[in-house]
Design a protein around this motif. Structure first.
Motif, PDB file in Angstrom:
ATOM      1  N   MET A  31       0.855  -1.184   0.000  1.00 26.13           N
ATOM      2  CA  MET A  31       0.000   0.000   0.000  1.00 26.13           C
ATOM      3  C   MET A  31       0.891   1.235   0.000  1.00 26.13           C
ATOM      4  O   MET A  31       1.820   1.331   0.776  1.00 26.13           O
ATOM      5  N   SER A  32       0.584   2.199  -0.878  1.00 29.71           N
ATOM      6  CA  SER A  32       1.457   3.363  -0.962  1.00 29.71           C
ATOM      7  C   SER A  32       0.650   4.619  -1.243  1.00 29.71           C
ATOM      8  O   SER A  32      -0.361   4.582  -1.943  1.00 29.71           O
ATOM      9  N   PHE A  33       1.128   5.707  -0.659  1.00 27.40           N
ATOM     10  CA  PHE A  33       0.567   7.019  -0.900  1.00 27.40           C
ATOM     11  C   PHE A  33       1.739   7.925  -1.234  1.00 27.40           C
ATOM     12  O   PHE A  33       2.559   8.228  -0.369  1.00 27.40           O
ATOM     13  N   ASP A  34       1.813   8.302  -2.497  1.00 30.67           N
ATOM     14  CA  ASP A  34       2.992   8.994  -2.989  1.00 30.67           C
ATOM     15  C   ASP A  34       2.568  10.254  -3.747  1.00 30.67           C
ATOM     16  O   ASP A  34       2.416  10.228  -4.971  1.00 30.67           O
ATOM     17  N   LEU A  35       2.342  11.323  -2.996  1.00 29.55           N
ATOM     18  CA  LEU A  35       2.049  12.616  -3.624  1.00 29.55           C
ATOM     19  C   LEU A  35       2.440  13.722  -2.660  1.00 29.55           C
ATOM     20  O   LEU A  35       2.405  13.522  -1.446  1.00 29.55           O
ATOM     21  N   PRO A  36       2.870  14.861  -3.199  1.00 26.14           N
ATOM     22  CA  PRO A  36       3.284  15.965  -2.324  1.00 26.14           C
ATOM     23  C   PRO A  36       2.130  16.439  -1.449  1.00 26.14           C
ATOM     24  O   PRO A  36       0.970  16.427  -1.870  1.00 26.14           O
ATOM     25  N   ARG A  37       2.450  16.844  -0.236  1.00 27.13           N
ATOM     26  CA  ARG A  37       1.442  17.321   0.712  1.00 27.13           C
ATOM     27  C   ARG A  37       1.446  18.847   0.780  1.00 27.13           C
ATOM     28  O   ARG A  37       2.475  19.495   0.572  1.00 27.13           O
ATOM     29  N   ASN A  38       0.287  19.393   1.071  1.00 27.32           N
ATOM     30  CA  ASN A  38       0.123  20.814   1.389  1.00 27.32           C
ATOM     31  C   ASN A  38       0.538  21.739   0.251  1.00 27.32           C
ATOM     32  O   ASN A  38       1.015  22.853   0.481  1.00 27.32           O
ATOM     33  N   VAL A  39       0.323  21.289  -0.976  1.00 28.34           N
ATOM     34  CA  VAL A  39       0.577  22.127  -2.149  1.00 28.34           C
ATOM     35  C   VAL A  39      -0.488  21.807  -3.189  1.00 28.34           C
ATOM     36  O   VAL A  39      -0.879  20.649  -3.363  1.00 28.34           O
ATOM     37  N   ILE A  40      -1.001  22.839  -3.866  1.00 27.32           N
ATOM     38  CA  ILE A  40      -1.996  22.641  -4.910  1.00 27.32           C
ATOM     39  C   ILE A  40      -1.305  22.263  -6.203  1.00 27.32           C
ATOM     40  O   ILE A  40      -0.375  22.953  -6.652  1.00 27.32           O
ATOM     41  N   LEU A  41      -1.760  21.172  -6.811  1.00 30.56           N
ATOM     42  CA  LEU A  41      -1.145  20.637  -8.027  1.00 30.56           C
ATOM     43  C   LEU A  41      -2.185  20.509  -9.129  1.00 30.56           C
ATOM     44  O   LEU A  41      -3.344  20.169  -8.867  1.00 30.56           O
ATOM     45  N   PRO A  42      -1.798  20.761 -10.396  1.00 31.40           N
ATOM     46  CA  PRO A  42      -2.727  20.577 -11.511  1.00 31.40           C
ATOM     47  C   PRO A  42      -2.911  19.101 -11.830  1.00 31.40           C
ATOM     48  O   PRO A  42      -1.974  18.306 -11.711  1.00 31.40           O
ATOM     49  N   VAL A  43      -4.129  18.730 -12.216  1.00 25.81           N
ATOM     50  CA  VAL A  43      -4.438  17.335 -12.529  1.00 25.81           C
ATOM     51  C   VAL A  43      -5.180  17.288 -13.864  1.00 25.81           C
ATOM     52  O   VAL A  43      -6.267  17.843 -14.005  1.00 25.81           O
ATOM     53  N   ASP A  44      -4.587  16.601 -14.835  1.00 21.61           N
ATOM     54  CA  ASP A  44      -5.214  16.477 -16.151  1.00 21.61           C
ATOM     55  C   ASP A  44      -6.019  15.195 -16.298  1.00 21.61           C
ATOM     56  O   ASP A  44      -6.841  15.082 -17.209  1.00 21.61           O
ATOM     57  N   ALA A  45      -5.795  14.220 -15.429  1.00 17.51           N
ATOM     58  CA  ALA A  45      -6.542  12.958 -15.500  1.00 17.51           C
ATOM     59  C   ALA A  45      -6.580  12.319 -14.124  1.00 17.51           C
ATOM     60  O   ALA A  45      -5.608  12.398 -13.363  1.00 17.51           O
TER      61      ALA A  45
END
Length: 238
Positions: A1-15
């Motif tokens: 199980m993994s959670f791999d995304l930056p925290r506390n920053v707004i990021l653009p998501v295209d999909a």
């Protein structure tokens, strides 16, 4: 199980490619007895709570402007215990916000009703992903946004113009996917419609609408994740 995304920053998501795994979430399996005991305490405090189905993540990653993840359907009672034991639980929560922008560029949020878990909190009309929000096993984020806004406010955003992409903000308490939806009416008119809808409901989920007119216009009870979203909107990012 993994959670791999930056925290506390707004990021653009295209999909968004979040899949519904038909198997049980390990957190639900490992904590069955504690879930049942905690649920009895929860409904004793708030009898209106309903043990419906929501989803919890077992994996989420951000890669090349894409969100990829796996989730499992769980009872709301499971979610309620997870809220208390989220650290090192192997589970995370994701949800979506339709950022409702009025014709005068003000934002229209809602304040949750006193009988709900988040009583008094202010955020955009929203709810957890449910199995109904998945198409061929993949989450339909816009469907969830439109459904939740309709259920809580009576507004139908099906034909409303929307931002060209999603954005995401992940914190220790959860991950919110959001997209701007535009209404031509001014904020006061939208708020009037919401209030009229709430008045017709026997047990409304929300107390009523909350208008936010600029980045420093932060109402009492504003959910912690909302401040960055409000600032994002008034900065004109899309």
């Amino acid at each position: 199980m993994s959670f791999d995304l930056p925290r506390n920053v707004i990021l653009p998501v295209d999909a968004v490619d979040i899949r519904l795994d038909p198997g049980p979430h390990p957190f639900a399996v490992d904590n069955a007895e504690a879930i049942a005991e905690n649920w009895q305490r929860e409904i004793a405090a708030k009898p209106a709570l309903f043990d419906g189905m929501v989803v919890l993540l077992s994996q989420l990653a951000y890669r090349d402007n894409r969100l990829v993840g796996r989730c499992h359907a769980v009872n709301y009672s499971t979610f309620m215990l997870w809220r208390k034991r989220r650290e090192n639980s192997g589970a995370e929560h994701a949800y979506a916000h339709a950022v409702l922008a009025a014709g005068d560029n003000a934002l229209v949020a809602i304040r949750m009703g006193s009988h709900t878990v988040n009583a008094g909190r202010v955020y955009f009309a929203a709810g957890s992903f449910e199995p109904i929000d998945f198409r061929d096993g993949q989450v339909d984020v816009d469907f969830n946004m439109i459904r939740e806004v309709r259920e809580e406010t009576g507004l139908d955003l099906s034909d409303a113009p929307r931002g060209k992409r999603y954005h995401v903000l992940s914190t220790a308490s959860g991950t919110v996917m959001f997209r701007r939806f535009h209404e031509t009416a001014p904020a006061e008119e939208i708020a009037r419609r919401i209030s009229a809808f709430v008045a017709t409901e026997a047990e409304p989920e929300i107390e009523g609408p909350v208008i936010i007119r600029h980045a420093a216009d932060l109402p009492d009870g504003l959910a912690p994740h909302m401040k960055p979203l409000v600032e994002w909107h008034f900065a004109g990012v899309d």
